[in-house]
Structure formats: C-alpha cells, structure tokens
Design a protein around this motif. Structure first.
Motif, PDB file in Angstrom:
ATOM      1  N   VAL A 471       0.854  -1.196   0.000  1.00 57.06           N
ATOM      2  CA  VAL A 471       0.000   0.000   0.000  1.00 57.06           C
ATOM      3  C   VAL A 471       0.888   1.244   0.000  1.00 57.06           C
ATOM      4  CG1 VAL A 471      -1.725   1.327   1.282  1.00 57.06           C
ATOM      5  CG2 VAL A 471      -1.889  -1.177   1.172  1.00 57.06           C
ATOM      6  N   ILE A 472       0.672   2.095  -0.983  1.00 58.74           N
ATOM      7  CA  ILE A 472       1.450   3.335  -1.108  1.00 58.74           C
ATOM      8  C   ILE A 472       0.922   4.354  -0.105  1.00 58.74           C
ATOM      9  CG2 ILE A 472       2.051   5.226  -2.672  1.00 58.74           C
ATOM     10  CD1 ILE A 472       1.618   3.167  -4.968  1.00 58.74           C
ATOM     11  N   GLY A 473       1.841   4.992   0.621  1.00 55.58           N
ATOM     12  CA  GLY A 473       1.441   6.000   1.596  1.00 55.58           C
ATOM     13  C   GLY A 473       1.204   5.435   2.977  1.00 55.58           C
ATOM     14  N   GLU A 474       1.524   4.152   3.190  1.00 50.13           N
ATOM     15  CA  GLU A 474       1.320   3.521   4.499  1.00 50.13           C
ATOM     16  C   GLU A 474       2.647   2.947   4.987  1.00 50.13           C
ATOM     17  OE1 GLU A 474      -1.212  -0.227   5.240  1.00 50.13           O
ATOM     18  OE2 GLU A 474      -2.621   1.427   5.490  1.00 50.13           O
ATOM     19  N   ASN A 475       2.893   3.023   6.283  1.00 53.23           N
ATOM     20  CA  ASN A 475       4.124   2.491   6.902  1.00 53.23           C
ATOM     21  C   ASN A 475       5.387   3.039   6.223  1.00 53.23           C
ATOM     22  OD1 ASN A 475       2.564   0.848   8.618  1.00 53.23           O
ATOM     23  ND2 ASN A 475       2.422  -0.739   7.034  1.00 53.23           N
ATOM     24  N   GLY A 476       5.332   4.304   5.865  1.00 55.43           N
ATOM     25  CA  GLY A 476       6.528   4.948   5.309  1.00 55.43           C
ATOM     26  C   GLY A 476       6.847   4.578   3.879  1.00 55.43           C
ATOM     27  N   VAL A 477       5.914   3.954   3.154  1.00 59.06           N
ATOM     28  CA  VAL A 477       6.163   3.585   1.759  1.00 59.06           C
ATOM     29  C   VAL A 477       5.695   4.726   0.864  1.00 59.06           C
ATOM     30  CG1 VAL A 477       5.634   1.971  -0.103  1.00 59.06           C
ATOM     31  CG2 VAL A 477       5.920   1.132   2.230  1.00 59.06           C
ATOM     32  N   TYR A 478       6.674   5.420   0.293  1.00 59.17           N
ATOM     33  CA  TYR A 478       6.366   6.532  -0.610  1.00 59.17           C
ATOM     34  C   TYR A 478       7.222   6.402  -1.857  1.00 59.17           C
ATOM     35  CZ  TYR A 478       3.947   8.561   3.377  1.00 59.17           C
ATOM     36  OH  TYR A 478       3.093   8.755   4.423  1.00 59.17           O
ATOM     37  N   LEU A 479       6.722   6.954  -2.960  1.00 56.66           N
ATOM     38  CA  LEU A 479       7.439   6.887  -4.234  1.00 56.66           C
ATOM     39  C   LEU A 479       7.831   8.286  -4.678  1.00 56.66           C
ATOM     40  CD1 LEU A 479       5.177   4.325  -6.163  1.00 56.66           C
ATOM     41  CD2 LEU A 479       7.188   3.852  -4.759  1.00 56.66           C
ATOM     42  N   SER A 480       8.940   8.369  -5.407  1.00 56.42           N
ATOM     43  CA  SER A 480       9.368   9.658  -5.946  1.00 56.42           C
ATOM     44  C   SER A 480       8.437  10.054  -7.092  1.00 56.42           C
ATOM     45  CB  SER A 480      10.797   9.560  -6.474  1.00 56.42           C
ATOM     46  OG  SER A 480      10.836   8.734  -7.640  1.00 56.42           O
ATOM     47  N   GLY A 481       8.570  11.321  -7.548  1.00 61.09           N
ATOM     48  CA  GLY A 481       7.728  11.794  -8.636  1.00 61.09           C
ATOM     49  C   GLY A 481       7.894  10.956  -9.898  1.00 61.09           C
ATOM     50  N   GLY A 482       9.139  10.615 -10.230  1.00 64.10           N
ATOM     51  CA  GLY A 482       9.389   9.805 -11.419  1.00 64.10           C
ATOM     52  C   GLY A 482       8.831   8.399 -11.291  1.00 64.10           C
ATOM     53  N   GLU A 483       8.906   7.830 -10.069  1.00 64.61           N
ATOM     54  CA  GLU A 483       8.361   6.489  -9.846  1.00 64.61           C
ATOM     55  C   GLU A 483       6.831   6.502  -9.938  1.00 64.61           C
ATOM     56  OE1 GLU A 483      11.806   4.621  -6.895  1.00 64.61           O
ATOM     57  OE2 GLU A 483      10.178   5.805  -6.048  1.00 64.61           O
ATOM     58  N   GLN A 484       6.210   7.537  -9.364  1.00 63.86           N
ATOM     59  CA  GLN A 484       4.759   7.663  -9.489  1.00 63.86           C
ATOM     60  C   GLN A 484       4.354   7.779 -10.957  1.00 63.86           C
ATOM     61  OE1 GLN A 484       2.550  10.287  -6.807  1.00 63.86           O
ATOM     62  NE2 GLN A 484       4.404  10.552  -5.588  1.00 63.86           N
ATOM     63  N   GLN A 485       5.171   8.496 -11.732  1.00 57.92           N
ATOM     64  CA  GLN A 485       4.859   8.668 -13.151  1.00 57.92           C
ATOM     65  C   GLN A 485       4.882   7.335 -13.887  1.00 57.92           C
ATOM     66  OE1 GLN A 485       3.335  10.981 -14.196  1.00 57.92           O
ATOM     67  NE2 GLN A 485       4.407  12.401 -15.514  1.00 57.92           N
ATOM     68  N   ARG A 486       5.837   6.484 -13.539  1.00 54.55           N
ATOM     69  CA  ARG A 486       5.918   5.179 -14.203  1.00 54.55           C
ATOM     70  C   ARG A 486       4.729   4.284 -13.831  1.00 54.55           C
ATOM     71  NH1 ARG A 486      11.445   2.670 -12.863  1.00 54.55           N
ATOM     72  NH2 ARG A 486      11.898   4.446 -11.520  1.00 54.55           N
ATOM     73  N   ILE A 487       4.269   4.382 -12.560  1.00 54.50           N
ATOM     74  CA  ILE A 487       3.064   3.636 -12.165  1.00 54.50           C
ATOM     75  C   ILE A 487       1.864   4.149 -12.973  1.00 54.50           C
ATOM     76  CG2 ILE A 487       1.464   3.113 -10.277  1.00 54.50           C
ATOM     77  CD1 ILE A 487       4.116   1.749  -9.879  1.00 54.50           C
ATOM     78  N   ALA A 488       1.800   5.479 -13.171  1.00 53.23           N
ATOM     79  CA  ALA A 488       0.708   6.054 -13.960  1.00 53.23           C
ATOM     80  C   ALA A 488       0.775   5.584 -15.407  1.00 53.23           C
ATOM     81  CB  ALA A 488       0.772   7.582 -13.899  1.00 53.23           C
ATOM     82  N   ILE A 489       1.998   5.425 -15.934  1.00 55.74           N
ATOM     83  CA  ILE A 489       2.156   4.921 -17.307  1.00 55.74           C
ATOM     84  C   ILE A 489       1.696   3.468 -17.379  1.00 55.74           C
ATOM     85  CG2 ILE A 489       3.841   4.390 -19.126  1.00 55.74           C
ATOM     86  CD1 ILE A 489       5.476   6.809 -18.036  1.00 55.74           C
TER      87      ILE A 489
END
Length: 592
Positions: A471-489
């Motif tokens: 789960v993104i945003g839980e227990n300190g798991v966060y993604l960088s802007g570029g990583e979020q972009q790749r998930i969106a792709i």
C-alpha cells in the motif's frame, strides 16, 4: 416558483427514513416534558418536609416521591436515547445520500471544472457540508423539539403554582429572545457565510501548501514563500477577532438576562411578603428557584439551534454550488470512432466565455502517428489536449476522433479511446495493484504485472516489501515523482487506449527516472496515436510532426528537421534549449 425549505430538502434525501426523523422529534419532546416531572416531586418532598416540621416522622411519602422523581428522570433519558437512535439512522442516510449525489455529479462534470474548484475546497464541500447536515438532523432538530416542548411545559408549571412568580420568571425569557433576535438575524446569516468562505479558502490553500512542502524543503524556504496560504490565515484571524468583538456586548446582555431570573424572583418575593411570609408561598418560591435554571438552559439551546440552522443553510448552498454545475451534454445521436486519428477543425475555446485562449486551431493527426505540441508556457498546449479528451467543450469548431465528434461519442466510449498521463500523476492510498487496476478493474494480476514491466517498474516493485500488494502511503512507503509517473504509465499500458495524451509527463523526473520513463513511453506508444506536450525539446526529435503553439494558435508545424531549418519560434527555442543543455553540462563539469 417557491424554493423548497432546507428541512424539506433534507427530508427528500432521507427517503423513507424521514419518518424516523419525525419520530425522534416526538420522542424528544415527550422526554423533555417528562424531565419536568422530577421537579414536581422534588417540590412535593420540600412541601411535605416544611409542613411536617418539626415532627419529620409524619412525612410518610418522602421515599415514594424520591423514587418517583428518579423513575421519571430515568424514563426521560431512555425516551431521549430512543429518539436519538431514530434521528441518527435518518441523519446518516441523509449525509450518505448527499455525498453519493454530489460525487455522482462531480464524476459527470468536465474534469477541468472540477479541478478549477480546488481539491481542498471540493473535499470540504462534500465531506464537511454533508457532515453539518448530519449533526443538525441527529442532534439539533431533536433537541429543538425538546427545547420547544420544555417552555410549553414550564409555562403550565410556572403559572399553576403562583402566577405572579410565574410571570416574573418569564421576564428574562422575553429579554433573552429580543437580544437573541438581534444576534441571529440576516446580518448573522451573512456573517456565517463569510466565516465558511474564510474556512474554505484556508482549507484549499492548506492543501496546496502541503503539496508544495517538498519544494519548501528543497530550497530552504519558509511558510512566507506560500503567500496565499499565509494571507488566507491572516484574513481568517482578522475576521474572527472582529466578529467576536462585534458579538461581545450583546452576548454579555443575553447571558445576564437569562441568568438574572433570581433577581426578578427575589424582588417579587420581597414585594409579595410585605405582610408576612406563609409556608405555602415559601414552598412555591423554592419550587421556582429550583426550576427556573431550566429556562436559561433552554434559551441557550434555542439560540445555538438558530445558529446551527444557518450553518446548515450555508452547507446546502455550498452543496448546491457543486450540484448546479452543468455536466457536459450527451448527444442524442451517438457516434463511434472509426480509427484512432485525431482532428481539430477551426477550434475556438474560452474558459470564461469572454477571452478566447484557443483561436481557430486546426490540425490533423493520422492514426498511429506521434505529434508534439511545443511552445511558450501559457500558449494553450494543455488546453488543446484537454479539449481532445473533452475535459471541456469547444466554443466553436469541432474535435474529432476517428471522424466522430467527441461531443457525439458516448462518455464511456470516449474514455476507452483516450489515455491521459499528466505531469503530476496522482496515486491513491491503495496497493500498487489497485492503483494500476483503476484503468481496467477486471484485469488479472498477471495483466497488471505485465503492464508494470512494460512501464519499466520492475525496480520499483522489487524494493517494495509486499511487491504489487504494497500500500502506497502507508508504513513509510512513498514513491518519488518519477516512480509515481511510471506507475501512472502502467495504468495507461493496462488501459490500452488507441489515443494517448502525454502532458509534460517527464517534467519532474530526475535523469535516471527520465530514461526509464522514456523507455516506458516507447512501450506505451507502439501502434498508438500519441499527442505529446513537452518542454524538453529533446523528447520531440522523433515525432512525426511538431506543432508550435503560441497565444492560442498554431504558428508553425512540420517535422523536427523542417522546423529547425527555418527561421522562427521553434528554431529560437531549439537554440535556447541547446544553450541551456551546454550550460548544465559545463556547470556539472566545473563542479566536478
């Protein structure tokens, strides 16, 4: 046409549960009347004690009166609880239905219109305005029924025992009502609106500020860098202090009036006992001293209920500000795209209906081609992309996909034909799997994993503790802007739409992420019609055609080599871009 009252509208959202609301009022009123009976039994106890003195053994009914007082008090509480249970069930239904209706309507709105509200303001309207109606129906209306029943019961009791003392007890009531009317008139309604506006403004700016915290930390800025947020807090502070000072004097008089009943009773008692005190009058006076504090409590309840009614009226007006927005019209003659070509024919568009930001633009993108929109910021590139996806409707002209006007293509069909990758793609607080599945909820895990692989997300998934189930945003798991972009792709890959719009999709990616994002784009774009908006001109070199957009119009078009070879805006932009790249390289070498 006469406008529906706020209560009638709320009952419309309650459906069949409105009868529970009516039942809660009846039960609350009954509870309030029964709550007065213990005072009668307390008076009986005092009366019997005084009459029995000094031989208290003759007071035979004290226990019976005491238990009767306790019994009626308990019965009042139980009936009140039953009333609250009825009102809460109905209130939860109303709040739920308001949220459902608002969210369904928001989904139907053009995306650009919803974005224009501001995410903080829109969230506050949907959540807090519906919550205000819940509190009003669940607690305040039943309490209002009780607050109305109490004075009626009190009026009987006050006049039955000694009408003279009863009338004196009502003097503070009259004064309190006069002052209350002054405080809760039309001016108060306007002030409540100003208060909610200030809260909305501050909430919206707070959301934008939180989103910008990474920038604040990166450049060592302070809160003062976000002037709009600071100004919204300052406006709220000034307004609240001024409003509090304005109400200070009438509130002092109101509090003094409703709590000054003993002054009138004392004066009356002295006047009525000039000829001597008899036991009966003394018992009655004690009764009034015991019961009159209920008057101040009841009046205070009524005052706050008047204020709460204004809060609900304002909340409904804010809900209406969303519900009154017109969704994009559906065509009566649906059409379907023959292929994935995109055409704009003499398109003109204005956000406010006055100033045209797109002026007579025409362009054609053959199926399977990649075109790039470049040009100065504010020139209209993103607006053109929004019109293709029908986030707004054109003012004049037409946008066609596969030969069909986007206004005639059914909404679901249009969305199936277009994937949009924004420059600031957002992920929800859910697993990677669920985030990607937003594109196609019926997709299997294997299909999601294939999409993630095509979007160059293997390195992201490997480092997550539960892989695609993290789960993104839980227990300190966060993604960088570029990583979020790749998930969106990966979402866009899974959706597999024939037309893809990329809006500055590499704007905030670091060099390592940009390489992977570009590779993901290559996989995403195979066999697709791609419309790319880019500031980094190196990303448009291989486009089939480049359109240079400036001041709402297309000023140049051609291939990269054609545009670079002629004098014009693109050649100047390319020259400036090359200079900036050389400067960065030189700066990097110097630093090294």
């Amino acid at each position: 046409m006469k406008k529906e009252s706020d209560l009638k509208r709320l009952m419309g959202w309650a459906g069949r549960h409105k009868y529970l609301t009516y039942a809660s009022w009846a039960l609350s009123a009954l509870s309030a009347l029964i709550a007065l009976l213990p005072f009668v039994y307390i008076w009986r106890i005092i009366n019997e004690v005084i009459r029995a003195a000094p031989d208290f053994s003759s007071a035979q009914n004290l226990t019976q009166y005491g238990w009767s007082a306790v019994g009626f008090a308990v019965l009042s509480v139980l009936i009140y609880i039953a009333g609250l249970m009825c009102s809460h069930i109905a209130a939860f239904r109303v709040a739920t239905n308001i949220r459902i209706e608002a969210m369904r309507h928001i989904v139907e709105l053009p995306l650009g219109v919803a974005e224009g509200f501001g995410s903080g303001r829109l969230r506050k309207i949907v959540n807090e305005s519906s919550a205000a109606t819940e509190t009003y129906l669940a607690h305040q209306l039943p309490d209002k029924a009780g607050a109305i029943a109490t004075p009626l019961g009190l009026l009987v009791l006050l006049l039955v025992f000694d009408w003279r003392l009863g009338l004196l007890s009502l003097v503070p009531v009259v004064l309190g009502f006069i002052i209350m009317m002054f405080m809760t008139g039309k001016n108060m309604q306007q002030k409540m609106k100003e208060y909610q506006d200030a809260l909305d403004d501050m909430s919206n700016e707070a959301v934008e500020y939180v989103r910008g915290i990474p920038v604040v930390k990166t450049f060592g800025q302070t809160v003062f860098s976000f002037k709009k947020f600071k100004d919204s807090i300052e406006r709220y502070r000034v307004w609240v202090i001024a409003y509090t000072k304005q109400l200070r004097t009438p509130m002092i008089f109101y509090t003094a009036a409703i709590n000054g009943v003993f002054v009138f009773l004392t004066a009356g008692a002295l006047a009525f006992t000039r000829g001597g005190v008899n036991g009966e009058f003394l018992v009655d006076l004690i009764f009034y001293i015991i019961i009159t504090p209920v008057i101040s409590i009841t009046l205070t309840k009524i005052m706050f209920q008047s204020e709460n009614a204004m809060i609900v009226r304002d909340a409904l007006q804010r809900i209406d500000s969303v519900l009154d927005l017109e969704p994009l019209p559906n065509s009566k003659a649906p059409a379907f795209a023959r292929d994935s070509s995109v055409a704009l024919k003499n398109v003109t568009f204005s956000y406010d209906g006055k100033t045209d930001v797109i002026k007579g633009v025409s362009m054609f993108v053959p199926a399977g081609n990649t075109v790039a929109l470049v040009g100065p910021s504010g020139g209209g590139k993103t607006t053109l992309a929004n019109l293709i996806a029908r986030f707004f409707d054109v003012k004049s002209g037409s946008v066609l996909i596969g030969g069909a006007d986007v206004r005639d293509i059914p909404k679901n069909e249009l969305m199936n034909n277009i994937s949009f990758v924004f420059q600031n793609s957002r992920l929800i607080k859910a697993s990677v799997l669920e985030n990607v599945r937003l594109a196609r909820p019926t997709a299997s895990e294997e299909e999601v994993e294939n999409a993630l692989h095509a979007a160059q997300c293997a390195d992201i998934i490997e480092k997550l503790p539960q892989g695609i189930h993290t789960v993104i945003g839980e227990n300190g798991v966060y993604l960088s802007g570029g990583e979020q972009q790749r998930i969106a792709i990966a979402r866009a890959v899974l959706k597999d739409a024939p037309v893809i719009v990329l809006d500055e999709a590499t704007a905030f990616a670091d060099p390592d992420n940009e390489t992977k994002v570009q590779a993901a784009f290559s996989n995403l774009s195979k066999g697709k019609t791609v419309i790319m908006i880019a500031h980094r001109l190196s990303t448009v070199v291989n486009a089939d055609r480049i359109y240079v957009v400036q001041d709402g119009g297309i000023v140049q078009s051609g291939t990269f080599e054609e545009l670079k070879a002629v004098k014009g805006l693109f050649a100047d932009m390319w020259k400036n871009y090359q200079t900036s790249v050389e400067w960065k390289v030189a700066g990097g070498n110097h630093h090294a």
